[in-house]
Design an enzyme around this catalytic site. Structure first.
Site, mmCIF file in Angstrom:
data_model
loop_
_atom_site.group_PDB
_atom_site.id
_atom_site.type_symbol
_atom_site.label_atom_id
_atom_site.label_comp_id
_atom_site.label_asym_id
_atom_site.label_seq_id
_atom_site.Cartn_x
_atom_site.Cartn_y
_atom_site.Cartn_z
ATOM 1 N N TYR A 24 5.669 -9.849 6.952
ATOM 2 C CA TYR A 24 5.880 -8.406 7.051
ATOM 3 C C TYR A 24 6.435 -7.980 8.332
ATOM 4 C CZ TYR A 24 2.974 -7.233 2.870
ATOM 5 O OH TYR A 24 2.410 -7.238 1.747
ATOM 6 N N ASP A 26 0.805 -1.125 0.153
ATOM 7 C CA ASP A 26 -0.093 -0.133 -0.015
ATOM 8 C C ASP A 26 0.892 1.198 -0.121
ATOM 9 O OD1 ASP A 26 -2.106 -1.576 0.256
ATOM 10 O OD2 ASP A 26 -2.448 -1.423 2.254
#
Length: 375
Positions: A146, A91
């Site tokens: 992540y 994102d």
């Protein structure tokens, strides 16, 4: 004049033939590129063809591929022509230390050096491997890891007046954070953790393999910690909302029972932590490696030789960006100020109508808030 015109035509024909010869010498091959980038100032990874106002990482990558001679210009305009696929669509503002893209390129000499020469210093190609012709980096990926780097004052209780630079996370609070993060392990319905899915959408169910917060450390007088999460795949904003909800609970804005409620069908208001600290650390290709990694033709998609380069890139570009932006723009501090606006109980109609005893037992501070289906 006529002879001059003829000579120009001949020269251009020779140039074209030279280029064609060069292309024949370097046929197109399916490869993967290991990428690292600092996402600040970019509107995510994925290119929006025809929308030049929102710059993405892929805009810079495609431009470098064309300029270095790896792909013809028309492949940059139509990315399907080079079978381009990113492993993860990060994102806006999100960085990566181990992003993988698969594509067909001409394997020119010194290919990595030539691509990197046309990229800004905060985007690097750190490795390249040949893969099978049908390889697709998104479909063949079994899991993604992540990390999320945040200042530890994010976990300070709302009733305590803390000075951000002086705050240090105590062992008890870290244990509580890790107890809550562990609740996410297993398969849950994460429809409340993205804006894209309804409660009965089967694809809202996601499998989380691990999630924990590491020991805190001090950088430039401020204490930070890193949360790691490994899952099969994640939806838009899912990780930021998973972390946002844990922060809201630890700070005392929401009861632990909200976690279990959020996996049910009702709509729950889940706050979304800032994008700044999120980094795509690694993508995993375990099944592909088992099948093709040792077939004598292909290499396993492991990047042990590149680990040092990855670590150096993080120290040079990713961590300083997170730390400096946090200090200058106060993205976490400003976001924490919005937590009181969230209404963590409004959708729990059943809880309001149930008798007070059941409400008390579900809101007990000691309950771990984990569902039965967590590992």
């Amino acid at each position: 004049e006529e002879n001059g015109h003829q000579n120009k035509k001949l020269k251009s024909t020779v140039d074209e033939e030279d280029a064609e010869d060069q292309n024949k010498k370097s046929p197109k091959r399916k490869i993967v590129l290991l990428m690292a980038y600092s996402g600040k100032g970019y509107h995510g990874m994925q290119r929006n063809v025809g929308s030049s106002q929102f710059k993405t990482i892929e805009d810079d990558l495609v431009s470098a591929l064309v300029q270095s001679g790896c792909i013809p210009e028309n492949h940059g305009e139509d990315m399907k022509k080079m079978s381009f696929q990113r492993c993860a669509r990060t994102d806006k503002g999100v960085s990566a230390a181990g992003q993988i893209v698969s594509l067909k390129v001409r394997l020119i000499d010194d290919i990595l050096e030539k691509i990197n020469n046309h990229l800004p210093s905060h985007i690097r190609i750190l490795g390249l491997k040949r893969v099978t012709g049908g390889f697709n980096s998104k479909n063949k990926c079994d899991a993604r890891t992540y990390s999320y780097m945040l200042p530890t004052f994010a976990f300070a209780h709302k009733d305590h007046d803390v000075q951000e630079e002086l705050y240090r996370l105590d062992t008890g609070t870290l244990e509580r954070v890790n107890k809550l993060l562990a609740c996410y392990k297993g398969t849950h319905n994460f429809h409340n953790f993205t804006s894209q899915k309804g409660p009965r959408d089967p694809s809202a169910k996601r499998y989380i393999m691990e999630m924990y917060c590491g020991e805190p450390f001090v950088r430039e007088n401020m204490e930070f910690a890193v949360i790691k999460v490994k899952g099969q795949s994640f939806m838009m904003h899912q990780i930021r909302k998973m972390i946002g909800l844990v922060i809201a609970i630890v700070k005392g804005y929401a009861a632990e029972s909200i976690m279990e409620r959020s996996w049910g069908e009702e709509k729950v208001d889940v706050p979304k932590a800032p994008g700044l600290g999120l980094v795509l650390e690694k993508v995993h290709f375990e099944k592909y490696n088992r099948r093709f990694g040792n077939d004598g033709l292909h290499e396993p998609l492991e990047w042990t030789e590149e680990e040092e380069k990855i670590a150096i890139f993080k120290e040079q570009y990713i961590y300083p960006t997170i730390i400096n932006t946090e200090r200058e723009e106060k993205s976490m501090a400003n976001w924490l100020n919005t937590l009181p606006i969230h209404d963590f109980n409004s959708s729990a109609v059943e809880m309001q109508t149930n008798n007070k005893n059941s409400k008390k037992s579900s809101d007990l501070e000691g309950s771990d808030g984990c569902g039965d289906d967590s590992d």
